[in-house]
Design an enzyme around this catalytic site. Structure first.
Site, short mmCIF file in Angstrom:
data_model
loop_
_atom_site.label_atom_id
_atom_site.label_comp_id
_atom_site.label_asym_id
_atom_site.label_seq_id
_atom_site.Cartn_x
_atom_site.Cartn_y
_atom_site.Cartn_z
N ASP A 123 0.62 -1.18 0.19
CA ASP A 123 -0.07 -0.07 0.02
C ASP A 123 0.85 1.27 0.00
OD1 ASP A 123 -2.42 1.84 0.77
OD2 ASP A 123 -3.22 -0.25 0.70
N ASN B 96 -14.44 -0.44 -7.27
CA ASN B 96 -15.50 0.49 -6.67
C ASN B 96 -16.20 0.91 -7.77
OD1 ASN B 96 -14.21 -0.04 -4.29
ND2 ASN B 96 -12.97 2.00 -4.30
N HIS C 172 -4.08 5.93 3.12
CA HIS C 172 -4.69 4.81 2.88
C HIS C 172 -4.17 3.76 3.33
CE1 HIS C 172 -6.05 1.46 0.10
NE2 HIS C 172 -7.08 2.22 -0.09
N SER D 252 -11.56 -1.55 -0.83
CA SER D 252 -10.38 -1.63 0.02
C SER D 252 -10.48 -1.97 1.51
CB SER D 252 -9.35 -0.63 0.11
OG SER D 252 -8.86 -0.05 -1.17
#
Length: 385
Positions: free
Chosen positions: A133, A257, A166, A320
């Site tokens: 990430d 998404n 994130h 996520s």
């Protein structure tokens, strides 16, 4: 294969200064002997190859990653190598406006998958989770207990500090532990290995992900969390995912998404991963979540509060967030049953899932839709033979 010409071209690439975040060519060798010979040559020409940003190597799939601007110059060598253009990949998840210094309640997602009911049996203790990430906030009080050093693939001289948020959010949803003022993750006993592959914009290249998975395999993590995706298929990425799967690593990936009903993003679409869609507080598939036959399991992903950079907390929605819940649930299982294979774990996740509710309020009867149930997963896993 004409090695002199091929090696001269690669050597020239080393001499050229690499631009920041420059796309590259992923060059995979058909034969191990060719890969080793080429690597040996380059190391002699430029000692310390492993530390260079201009040319990097993945031993796992016998690949060199090099900033060669003109792919057609390599065309005549493709009888001995497979060449793939590097491509962009982004994290899944958007930021909501909530930001706070404290969180006073158990996160609803942890409750929804009944993770807290599994804690008397397992907290995921000593299960190693590679989070590929944007890095992590090492100073966050809820995460200090669970963080390994990890790696910063954008600058190996630095720790994988998070300059986006994130990655810190994902790490918190998996393993945060602060029962008084902060958030609690699904598996508060697990260990997070932050692998920084994404920049401050939440953007990376496929080559960064290949190197990240290679690092995770070499460092023997149990689970890889991949809360990101792209629309195009990459053969090199599939190959490295296959290698990790063959090494017994469970790979959990977000479906995307876009609200699509019949397709999901890569790498979640690869069968070697556990593809995760998102649900809302009512146990329905979130409107933004990709869904359909390629999704293996669903988990809470709407308005998830978790840790954030600068010792804060943030609310985010996305597949996520759902993926981090599933990674945590698997960690709870693996503490009790460390010998389970990735295939067995996927089967158990599906078998122990709770029914998905339709927006009409009825329960879906189809057997391909289910929301993760961490408590049932652990209990059934203990009995699994």
């Amino acid at each position: 294969m004409d090695y002199p010409g091929f090696l001269q071209l690669l050597n020239k690439a080393i001499q050229e200064p690499a631009r920041s975040r420059q796309p590259k060519q992923i060059i995979r060798f058909n034969k191990a002997s060719q890969y080793k010979e080429c690597l040996s040559y380059l190391q002699k020409m430029k000692p310390g190859l492993s530390g260079l940003r201009s040319v990097q190597s993945s031993h796992l799939i016998r690949a060199l990653i090099a900033p060669l601007a003109c792919r057609d110059r390599l065309g005549k060598y493709q009888n001995g190598v497979a060449i793939e253009e590097d491509s962009r990949i982004r994290v899944h998840g958007g930021t909501a406006p909530l930001s706070a210094e404290t969180v006073s309640t158990l996160p609803w997602g942890v409750k929804k998958i009944k993770a807290h009911q599994a804690w008397p049996l397992s907290t995921g203790s000593q299960i190693r989770i590679g989070v590929i990430d944007t890095g992590v906030d090492f100073r966050h009080p809820d995460l200090r207990h669970c963080l390994a050093r990890g790696v910063n693939l954008l600058n190996r001289a630095l720790l994988p500090h998070d300059d986006n948020g994130h990655g810190t959010h994902i790490a918190g949803a998996i393993a945060a532990a602060s029962y008084e003022r902060g958030a609690v993750g699904v598996a508060p006993g697990s260990i997070i290995y932050p692998v920084k592959s994404f920049d401050h914009n939440g953007s990376a290249y496929v080559s960064d992900i290949i190197l990240a998975i290679d690092w995770c395999v070499r460092n023997r993590v149990h689970i890889i969390n991949m809360s990101f995706g792209m629309k195009t298929r990459s053969k090199a990425l599939l190959d490295v995912v296959n290698k990790a799967y063959a090494n017994g690593i469970v790979i959990v990936a977000s479906s995307g998404n876009d609200g699509k009903r019949q397709t999901i993003d890569y790498p979640a679409r690869y069968p070697q991963t556990i593809a995760v869609g998102a649900t809302d507080r009512f146990g329905r598939i979130a409107l933004f979540s990709n869904r359909g036959p390629h999704v293996d399991i669903y988990a809470p992903g709407e308005k998830i509060i978790s840790s954030w950079v600068n010792n804060r907390y943030h609310e985010m929605s996305g597949t996520s967030m759902a993926t981090s819940h599933v990674s945590g649930a698997i960690a709870l299982l693996l503490e009790k049953r460390p010998g389970l294979s990735p295939g067995e774990i996927k089967a158990l996740l599906k078998r122990t899932a709770s029914p998905i509710r339709r927006r009409s309020g009825t329960v879906s009867k189809t057997n391909i839709l289910g929301e993760a149930d961490a408590c049932r997963l652990v209990r059934e896993g203990i009995k699994f033979k």
